[in-house]
Design a protein around this motif. Sequence first.
Motif, PDB file in Angstrom:
ATOM      1  N   THR A   1      13.859 -15.089 -16.946  1.00  0.00           N
ATOM      2  CA  THR A   1      13.177 -13.907 -17.452  1.00  0.00           C
ATOM      3  C   THR A   1      13.486 -12.710 -16.561  1.00  0.00           C
ATOM      4  O   THR A   1      14.127 -12.843 -15.511  1.00  0.00           O
ATOM      5  N   THR A   2      13.024 -11.555 -16.972  1.00  0.00           N
ATOM      6  CA  THR A   2      13.281 -10.322 -16.216  1.00  0.00           C
ATOM      7  C   THR A   2      12.109 -10.038 -15.272  1.00  0.00           C
ATOM      8  O   THR A   2      10.984 -10.507 -15.506  1.00  0.00           O
ATOM      9  N   PRO A   3      12.337  -9.262 -14.219  1.00  0.00           N
ATOM     10  CA  PRO A   3      11.273  -9.019 -13.237  1.00  0.00           C
ATOM     11  C   PRO A   3      10.006  -8.425 -13.833  1.00  0.00           C
ATOM     12  O   PRO A   3       8.900  -8.718 -13.361  1.00  0.00           O
ATOM     13  N   ASP A   4      10.121  -7.591 -14.869  1.00  0.00           N
ATOM     14  CA  ASP A   4       8.927  -6.972 -15.437  1.00  0.00           C
ATOM     15  C   ASP A   4       8.019  -7.971 -16.134  1.00  0.00           C
ATOM     16  O   ASP A   4       6.801  -7.759 -16.232  1.00  0.00           O
ATOM     17  N   LEU A   5       8.592  -9.077 -16.623  1.00  0.00           N
ATOM     18  CA  LEU A   5       7.787 -10.086 -17.304  1.00  0.00           C
ATOM     19  C   LEU A   5       7.292 -11.192 -16.370  1.00  0.00           C
ATOM     20  O   LEU A   5       6.391 -11.942 -16.725  1.00  0.00           O
ATOM     21  N   LEU A   6       7.873 -11.272 -15.189  1.00  0.00           N
ATOM     22  CA  LEU A   6       7.521 -12.361 -14.280  1.00  0.00           C
ATOM     23  C   LEU A   6       6.026 -12.434 -13.983  1.00  0.00           C
ATOM     24  O   LEU A   6       5.447 -13.529 -14.017  1.00  0.00           O
TER      25      LEU A   6
END
Length: 521
Positions: A280-285
Amino acid sequence: MHIVDVARMRELETRADQEYGLNTSILMENAGRSAAELLARYIRERQQRSLNECEMLFLIGPGNNGGDGQVMARYLAAEGVRINLYRWKERQLTREGREVPAEQVAEELNAVLERAGYVIDALLGTGRSRPLPEDMRALLARVEQERVRRPGKLLVVAIDLPTGVNADTGEVDPGSIRADLTITLACPKQGFFFFPARAYLGELLVGSIGLPEALERDLSDEMLDETLARQLLPPRPLESNKGTFGRVMLFCGSPPYPGSAYLAGGAALRVGAGLVTLATTPDLLPIYASSLHEATYVLLPSGQPEESLGQEQARVLLEHLSGYRALLIGPGLGRTPAIRAAILALFDGLRALPDKQRPALVLDADGLNNLADVESWWQQLPSETVITPHPGEMTRLLGGTRVTGGGIDRLQVARNCARSWNVTLVLKGACTLISEPAGRLRINWEGNPALASAGTGDVLAGMIAGYLAQGLTPFDAASLAVYLHVAASKLVSQRCGDAGLLASDLLPQIPAARLRLLQPT
């Protein structure tokens, strides 16, 4: 348990006679006895009733189905059941062994119907495909009228199949009535799994006509039931660790659909996968880390130009894929050029891996939707791919050719596409079909309208990936997941009925459904 069409059933009976000396009379005796035993057990165990307090009306047709019914009636009479026989073609009524005069048949038939607790439909079997005669429709309509008048007091039991149901296509005559219980003989029939017939069968039991097992060796279509599902469960050895049960990588979720990855990852863990990792991407982590505590994460690049983002995300994911047995792509990903580029680049990377290092692939939801506009997309898939379309997604994959949610068209679609696309195909619906390239096919009998809720498909995809990680073949992993998916939903429905189920409700019930499968009552 194998599924047959009418032609194959006739072939089996012919071979039973020619090769084993089991003529029609012997098969009919076996069928009637087995049906009687199954109904007697149903009454004693499910209804908690004594047979000697039961009265039944048998509607007897002119063919073998009627013959099966007469044998069944004889065995039940020996158990103390009060038996009435109405021979439709002859217009003859026998009340507890007494022949009723012709001029009194109509009146006494009505009297029997008003007090009987069971009507046994042995009018017509699998050989009938023409419209029902009007007087037979009228007889069945009178049975239905009485069932409505006495709700819960009159049980309609069909022998082999409800009269007027087409055993091959699932079509239903306008005069047919729904059975509460169907006791089919030898094998479930193909048409049972398609609508409208599926809704007419009620509960399904399968009786024996004494066919030797060797006759079924060449049959490839199976009903996915409890017995088969139990055989598919992977072992859980005492000497094990999380690596024993495999790793699942997920490429799922996006800002509009963050829940999809949570549902899929939770499902993979709930079926027993040793480790689940979400790319996943950092914003969704932060979202996932706060809800899916047991997972690990691979951080994908974000914020790059659209034309290069997909390629970069695929590169990073492939770098972390070593040691994973299953890769799930699709739930909640969204449909963008970058996502499509990432998916196609992942296909390239997977195909380049040696067979023993390549994880099995599951494509669901947007993993499929992003391919719909890609020419000959199936040629880019790695081997051992499972796809899980619902009818709308399947329609898109076929370029707009409509696929129904429950019609007989689904059978050939599942067979043909699994073969031509070289995939294990899970065609979702009330009776989900699982088909593999070599031609084998399984159909799930159980269904639950409560599953018609957002996110339940994400759970199923995660379950399939979880079983692939545990070493099951794509065909078996898909089959077991489909069965337990419905079984878990039925545990939820014990509390909420057929509406109100949330996809997340399934997660804690998956291991409970597995436990029930291991410890049948």
